[in-house]
Design a protein around this motif. Sequence first.
Motif, PDB file in Angstrom:
ATOM      1  N   MET A   1       0.843  -1.163   0.000  1.00 26.74           N
ATOM      2  CA  MET A   1       0.000   0.000   0.000  1.00 26.74           C
ATOM      3  C   MET A   1       0.889   1.226   0.000  1.00 26.74           C
ATOM      4  O   MET A   1       1.819   1.305   0.760  1.00 26.74           O
ATOM      5  CB  MET A   1      -0.893  -0.028   1.234  1.00 26.74           C
ATOM      6  CG  MET A   1      -1.663   1.232   1.423  1.00 26.74           C
ATOM      7  SD  MET A   1      -2.628   1.193   2.932  1.00 26.74           S
ATOM      8  CE  MET A   1      -1.375   0.877   4.147  1.00 26.74           C
ATOM      9  N   GLY A   2       0.558   2.189  -0.806  1.00 23.97           N
ATOM     10  CA  GLY A   2       1.367   3.386  -0.889  1.00 23.97           C
ATOM     11  C   GLY A   2       0.619   4.596  -0.384  1.00 23.97           C
ATOM     12  O   GLY A   2      -0.551   4.533  -0.049  1.00 23.97           O
ATOM     13  N   ASP A  22      -2.906  13.264   4.563  1.00 21.07           N
ATOM     14  CA  ASP A  22      -2.740  12.604   3.270  1.00 21.07           C
ATOM     15  C   ASP A  22      -3.780  11.496   3.133  1.00 21.07           C
ATOM     16  O   ASP A  22      -4.546  11.237   4.055  1.00 21.07           O
ATOM     17  CB  ASP A  22      -1.330  12.035   3.099  1.00 21.07           C
ATOM     18  CG  ASP A  22      -0.948  11.039   4.177  1.00 21.07           C
ATOM     19  OD1 ASP A  22      -1.824  10.581   4.930  1.00 21.07           O
ATOM     20  OD2 ASP A  22       0.244  10.711   4.270  1.00 21.07           O
ATOM     21  N   THR A  23      -3.814  10.912   1.982  1.00 22.12           N
ATOM     22  CA  THR A  23      -4.692   9.778   1.741  1.00 22.12           C
ATOM     23  C   THR A  23      -3.819   8.570   1.424  1.00 22.12           C
ATOM     24  O   THR A  23      -2.646   8.710   1.094  1.00 22.12           O
ATOM     25  CB  THR A  23      -5.672  10.055   0.579  1.00 22.12           C
ATOM     26  OG1 THR A  23      -4.962  10.540  -0.538  1.00 22.12           O
ATOM     27  CG2 THR A  23      -6.733  11.058   0.983  1.00 22.12           C
ATOM     28  N   GLU A  24      -4.400   7.404   1.570  1.00 21.34           N
ATOM     29  CA  GLU A  24      -3.701   6.149   1.339  1.00 21.34           C
ATOM     30  C   GLU A  24      -4.356   5.423   0.182  1.00 21.34           C
ATOM     31  O   GLU A  24      -5.540   5.611  -0.074  1.00 21.34           O
ATOM     32  CB  GLU A  24      -3.798   5.271   2.592  1.00 21.34           C
ATOM     33  CG  GLU A  24      -3.284   5.942   3.840  1.00 21.34           C
ATOM     34  CD  GLU A  24      -3.654   5.197   5.108  1.00 21.34           C
ATOM     35  OE1 GLU A  24      -4.513   4.289   5.069  1.00 21.34           O
ATOM     36  OE2 GLU A  24      -3.072   5.524   6.149  1.00 21.34           O
ATOM     37  N   LEU A  25      -3.591   4.592  -0.493  1.00 17.98           N
ATOM     38  CA  LEU A  25      -4.172   3.758  -1.541  1.00 17.98           C
ATOM     39  C   LEU A  25      -4.723   2.489  -0.910  1.00 17.98           C
ATOM     40  O   LEU A  25      -4.001   1.757  -0.244  1.00 17.98           O
ATOM     41  CB  LEU A  25      -3.115   3.403  -2.589  1.00 17.98           C
ATOM     42  CG  LEU A  25      -2.709   4.532  -3.520  1.00 17.98           C
ATOM     43  CD1 LEU A  25      -1.584   4.075  -4.441  1.00 17.98           C
ATOM     44  CD2 LEU A  25      -3.903   5.006  -4.332  1.00 17.98           C
ATOM     45  N   HIS A  26      -5.989   2.278  -1.110  1.00 17.04           N
ATOM     46  CA  HIS A  26      -6.653   1.071  -0.604  1.00 17.04           C
ATOM     47  C   HIS A  26      -6.900   0.122  -1.768  1.00 17.04           C
ATOM     48  O   HIS A  26      -7.378   0.534  -2.819  1.00 17.04           O
ATOM     49  CB  HIS A  26      -7.990   1.436   0.042  1.00 17.04           C
ATOM     50  CG  HIS A  26      -8.870   0.264   0.309  1.00 17.04           C
ATOM     51  ND1 HIS A  26      -8.551  -0.713   1.236  1.00 17.04           N
ATOM     52  CD2 HIS A  26     -10.044  -0.096  -0.235  1.00 17.04           C
ATOM     53  CE1 HIS A  26      -9.500  -1.622   1.244  1.00 17.04           C
ATOM     54  NE2 HIS A  26     -10.420  -1.277   0.363  1.00 17.04           N
ATOM     55  N   HIS A  27      -6.535  -1.140  -1.579  1.00 15.37           N
ATOM     56  CA  HIS A  27      -6.855  -2.172  -2.571  1.00 15.37           C
ATOM     57  C   HIS A  27      -8.297  -2.591  -2.313  1.00 15.37           C
ATOM     58  O   HIS A  27      -8.588  -3.203  -1.285  1.00 15.37           O
ATOM     59  CB  HIS A  27      -5.917  -3.372  -2.429  1.00 15.37           C
ATOM     60  CG  HIS A  27      -4.523  -3.072  -2.847  1.00 15.37           C
ATOM     61  ND1 HIS A  27      -3.599  -2.486  -1.994  1.00 15.37           N
ATOM     62  CD2 HIS A  27      -3.889  -3.275  -4.023  1.00 15.37           C
ATOM     63  CE1 HIS A  27      -2.457  -2.329  -2.649  1.00 15.37           C
ATOM     64  NE2 HIS A  27      -2.600  -2.803  -3.873  1.00 15.37           N
TER      65      HIS A  27
END
Length: 95
Positions: A1-2, A22-27
């Motif tokens: 996750m980035g 910030d926001t996170e990348l969710h799969h």
Amino acid sequence: MGTISGDEPCAVHERHDPIPYDTELHHVWPKGMGGPDVPENLVPVCGTGHNNIHAILRYLERRRGKPSAAFLGRFDPGEVKYAVLGYERSVRGRL
């Protein structure tokens, strides 16, 4: 996750108080459930939304996709949307 730019809006919540750093990348279909690491399976979410989506996913797994309305009612509709979508993708085995 980035981590992506804080300028990228959270796909779950329209408003934040306080505004997330910030926001996170969710799969959407989690990698731990066999999901691919491809752009079509990623969505930017705030930390709170991300944690809640995974809590709902764990619940859906335990209940084999049959949630109670009372449980889901505790969460933002956007969180429920991405958790249910992720669960459905994991069951289907495709995006």
